[in-house]
Design a protein around this motif. Structure first.
Motif, PDB file in Angstrom:
ATOM      1  N   LYS A 282      -1.290  13.193  -7.821  1.00 60.49           N
ATOM      2  CA  LYS A 282      -2.176  14.139  -7.130  1.00 60.49           C
ATOM      3  C   LYS A 282      -3.624  13.639  -7.063  1.00 60.49           C
ATOM      4  O   LYS A 282      -4.573  14.421  -7.115  1.00 60.49           O
ATOM      5  N   ASP A 283      -3.775  12.325  -6.922  1.00 60.10           N
ATOM      6  CA  ASP A 283      -5.102  11.712  -6.788  1.00 60.10           C
ATOM      7  C   ASP A 283      -5.346  11.448  -5.303  1.00 60.10           C
ATOM      8  O   ASP A 283      -5.076  10.366  -4.785  1.00 60.10           O
ATOM      9  N   THR A 284      -5.840  12.479  -4.616  1.00 59.52           N
ATOM     10  CA  THR A 284      -6.011  12.384  -3.168  1.00 59.52           C
ATOM     11  C   THR A 284      -7.063  11.362  -2.761  1.00 59.52           C
ATOM     12  O   THR A 284      -6.934  10.726  -1.711  1.00 59.52           O
ATOM     13  N   GLU A 285      -8.083  11.197  -3.579  1.00 61.06           N
ATOM     14  CA  GLU A 285      -9.128  10.220  -3.270  1.00 61.06           C
ATOM     15  C   GLU A 285      -8.549   8.804  -3.252  1.00 61.06           C
ATOM     16  O   GLU A 285      -8.808   8.031  -2.331  1.00 61.06           O
ATOM     17  N   LEU A 286      -7.764   8.482  -4.252  1.00 63.48           N
ATOM     18  CA  LEU A 286      -7.157   7.155  -4.331  1.00 63.48           C
ATOM     19  C   LEU A 286      -6.118   6.965  -3.230  1.00 63.48           C
ATOM     20  O   LEU A 286      -6.062   5.909  -2.590  1.00 63.48           O
ATOM     21  N   ALA A 287      -5.318   7.989  -2.981  1.00 68.73           N
ATOM     22  CA  ALA A 287      -4.318   7.912  -1.915  1.00 68.73           C
ATOM     23  C   ALA A 287      -4.983   7.656  -0.571  1.00 68.73           C
ATOM     24  O   ALA A 287      -4.494   6.855   0.234  1.00 68.73           O
TER      25      ALA A 287
ATOM     26  N   LEU B 146      -7.869   6.140  -0.028  1.00 67.56           N
ATOM     27  CA  LEU B 146      -8.326   4.750  -0.024  1.00 67.56           C
ATOM     28  C   LEU B 146      -7.179   3.812   0.370  1.00 67.56           C
ATOM     29  O   LEU B 146      -7.336   2.947   1.230  1.00 67.56           O
ATOM     30  N   PHE B 147      -6.015   4.022  -0.245  1.00 68.82           N
ATOM     31  CA  PHE B 147      -4.863   3.171   0.050  1.00 68.82           C
ATOM     32  C   PHE B 147      -4.361   3.381   1.475  1.00 68.82           C
ATOM     33  O   PHE B 147      -3.908   2.423   2.118  1.00 68.82           O
ATOM     34  N   ARG B 148      -4.450   4.596   1.996  1.00 66.25           N
ATOM     35  CA  ARG B 148      -4.050   4.845   3.390  1.00 66.25           C
ATOM     36  C   ARG B 148      -4.975   4.100   4.356  1.00 66.25           C
ATOM     37  O   ARG B 148      -4.518   3.536   5.354  1.00 66.25           O
ATOM     38  N   LYS B 149      -6.255   4.092   4.054  1.00 67.60           N
ATOM     39  CA  LYS B 149      -7.202   3.356   4.899  1.00 67.60           C
ATOM     40  C   LYS B 149      -6.921   1.854   4.827  1.00 67.60           C
ATOM     41  O   LYS B 149      -6.943   1.166   5.854  1.00 67.60           O
ATOM     42  N   ALA B 150      -6.656   1.358   3.632  1.00 69.29           N
ATOM     43  CA  ALA B 150      -6.334  -0.067   3.476  1.00 69.29           C
ATOM     44  C   ALA B 150      -5.046  -0.406   4.220  1.00 69.29           C
ATOM     45  O   ALA B 150      -4.941  -1.462   4.855  1.00 69.29           O
ATOM     46  N   GLN B 151      -4.073   0.497   4.162  1.00 71.64           N
ATOM     47  CA  GLN B 151      -2.816   0.275   4.868  1.00 71.64           C
ATOM     48  C   GLN B 151      -3.044   0.232   6.377  1.00 71.64           C
ATOM     49  O   GLN B 151      -2.500  -0.626   7.078  1.00 71.64           O
ATOM     50  N   ALA B 152      -3.864   1.131   6.881  1.00 69.53           N
ATOM     51  CA  ALA B 152      -4.168   1.149   8.316  1.00 69.53           C
ATOM     52  C   ALA B 152      -4.860  -0.152   8.733  1.00 69.53           C
ATOM     53  O   ALA B 152      -4.547  -0.713   9.788  1.00 69.53           O
ATOM     54  N   ASP B 153      -5.781  -0.625   7.913  1.00 70.83           N
ATOM     55  CA  ASP B 153      -6.462  -1.889   8.214  1.00 70.83           C
ATOM     56  C   ASP B 153      -5.477  -3.052   8.207  1.00 70.83           C
ATOM     57  O   ASP B 153      -5.554  -3.950   9.058  1.00 70.83           O
ATOM     58  N   SER B 154      -4.549  -3.041   7.266  1.00 74.69           N
ATOM     59  CA  SER B 154      -3.552  -4.106   7.192  1.00 74.69           C
ATOM     60  C   SER B 154      -2.636  -4.075   8.412  1.00 74.69           C
ATOM     61  O   SER B 154      -2.294  -5.124   8.964  1.00 74.69           O
ATOM     62  N   ARG B 155      -2.238  -2.888   8.808  1.00 77.92           N
ATOM     63  CA  ARG B 155      -1.410  -2.759  10.020  1.00 77.92           C
ATOM     64  C   ARG B 155      -2.158  -3.280  11.246  1.00 77.92           C
ATOM     65  O   ARG B 155      -1.583  -3.949  12.100  1.00 77.92           O
ATOM     66  N   LYS B 156      -3.448  -2.949  11.324  1.00 76.32           N
ATOM     67  CA  LYS B 156      -4.255  -3.419  12.457  1.00 76.32           C
ATOM     68  C   LYS B 156      -4.328  -4.946  12.455  1.00 76.32           C
ATOM     69  O   LYS B 156      -4.158  -5.580  13.496  1.00 76.32           O
ATOM     70  N   GLY B 157      -4.571  -5.537  11.296  1.00 73.31           N
ATOM     71  CA  GLY B 157      -4.611  -6.994  11.205  1.00 73.31           C
ATOM     72  C   GLY B 157      -3.284  -7.613  11.598  1.00 73.31           C
ATOM     73  O   GLY B 157      -3.244  -8.625  12.302  1.00 73.31           O
ATOM     74  N   ALA B 158      -2.182  -7.003  11.155  1.00 73.31           N
ATOM     75  CA  ALA B 158      -0.857  -7.516  11.498  1.00 73.31           C
ATOM     76  C   ALA B 158      -0.623  -7.439  13.007  1.00 73.31           C
ATOM     77  O   ALA B 158      -0.093  -8.381  13.602  1.00 73.31           O
ATOM     78  N   GLU B 159      -1.020  -6.337  13.610  1.00 70.77           N
ATOM     79  CA  GLU B 159      -0.837  -6.189  15.060  1.00 70.77           C
ATOM     80  C   GLU B 159      -1.659  -7.226  15.824  1.00 70.77           C
ATOM     81  O   GLU B 159      -1.185  -7.822  16.788  1.00 70.77           O
ATOM     82  N   LEU B 160      -2.896  -7.427  15.392  1.00 67.93           N
ATOM     83  CA  LEU B 160      -3.727  -8.444  16.042  1.00 67.93           C
ATOM     84  C   LEU B 160      -3.108  -9.834  15.883  1.00 67.93           C
ATOM     85  O   LEU B 160      -3.083 -10.623  16.831  1.00 67.93           O
TER      86      LEU B 160
ATOM     87  N   MET C  65       0.825  -1.209   0.000  1.00 69.58           N
ATOM     88  CA  MET C  65       0.000   0.000   0.000  1.00 69.58           C
ATOM     89  C   MET C  65       0.856   1.254   0.000  1.00 69.58           C
ATOM     90  O   MET C  65       0.480   2.274  -0.584  1.00 69.58           O
ATOM     91  N   GLU C  66       2.039   1.194   0.618  1.00 69.15           N
ATOM     92  CA  GLU C  66       2.930   2.361   0.629  1.00 69.15           C
ATOM     93  C   GLU C  66       3.315   2.754  -0.791  1.00 69.15           C
ATOM     94  O   GLU C  66       3.324   3.936  -1.142  1.00 69.15           O
ATOM     95  N   THR C  67       3.607   1.772  -1.626  1.00 62.96           N
ATOM     96  CA  THR C  67       3.930   2.037  -3.028  1.00 62.96           C
ATOM     97  C   THR C  67       2.736   2.652  -3.740  1.00 62.96           C
ATOM     98  O   THR C  67       2.866   3.627  -4.487  1.00 62.96           O
ATOM     99  N   TYR C  68       1.565   2.097  -3.491  1.00 60.11           N
ATOM    100  CA  TYR C  68       0.352   2.601  -4.135  1.00 60.11           C
ATOM    101  C   TYR C  68       0.044   4.031  -3.688  1.00 60.11           C
ATOM    102  O   TYR C  68      -0.404   4.855  -4.486  1.00 60.11           O
ATOM    103  N   ILE C  69       0.265   4.320  -2.412  1.00 65.41           N
ATOM    104  CA  ILE C  69       0.048   5.671  -1.891  1.00 65.41           C
ATOM    105  C   ILE C  69       0.981   6.654  -2.592  1.00 65.41           C
ATOM    106  O   ILE C  69       0.556   7.735  -3.026  1.00 65.41           O
TER     107      ILE C  69
END
Length: 77
Positions: free
Chosen positions: A45-50, A52-66, A34-38
């Protein structure tokens, strides 16, 4: 996992523990991807897409922590 032989016989790791390891690794890998995609979205300069990827990255980090927390509690199992 479906096979005539338990995969734990082959890997030496119980299926449930192997699944937890796989899940944790996949979440970590996805956070990295997701970091690459962000960066790509930011460069365009596609803030909407960035976002989305930041939210997906946060969810992935949360899953990894769990996953890591559960692994810590089960390492002796």
């Amino acid at each position: 996992m479906t096979s005539s032989k338990e995969s734990s016989d082959v890997t030496g790791t119980k299926d449930k523990n192997y699944n937890l390891l796989w899940f944790t690794e996949t979440c970590l890998n996805n956070a990295l991807r997701m970091e690459t995609y962000i960066q790509d979205a930011d460069r365009e300069k596609d803030t909407e897409l960035a976002e989305l990827f930041r939210k997906a990255q946060a969810d992935s980090r949360k899953g990894a922590e769990l996953g890591k927390q559960l692994l810590r509690s089960r390492l002796g199992d």
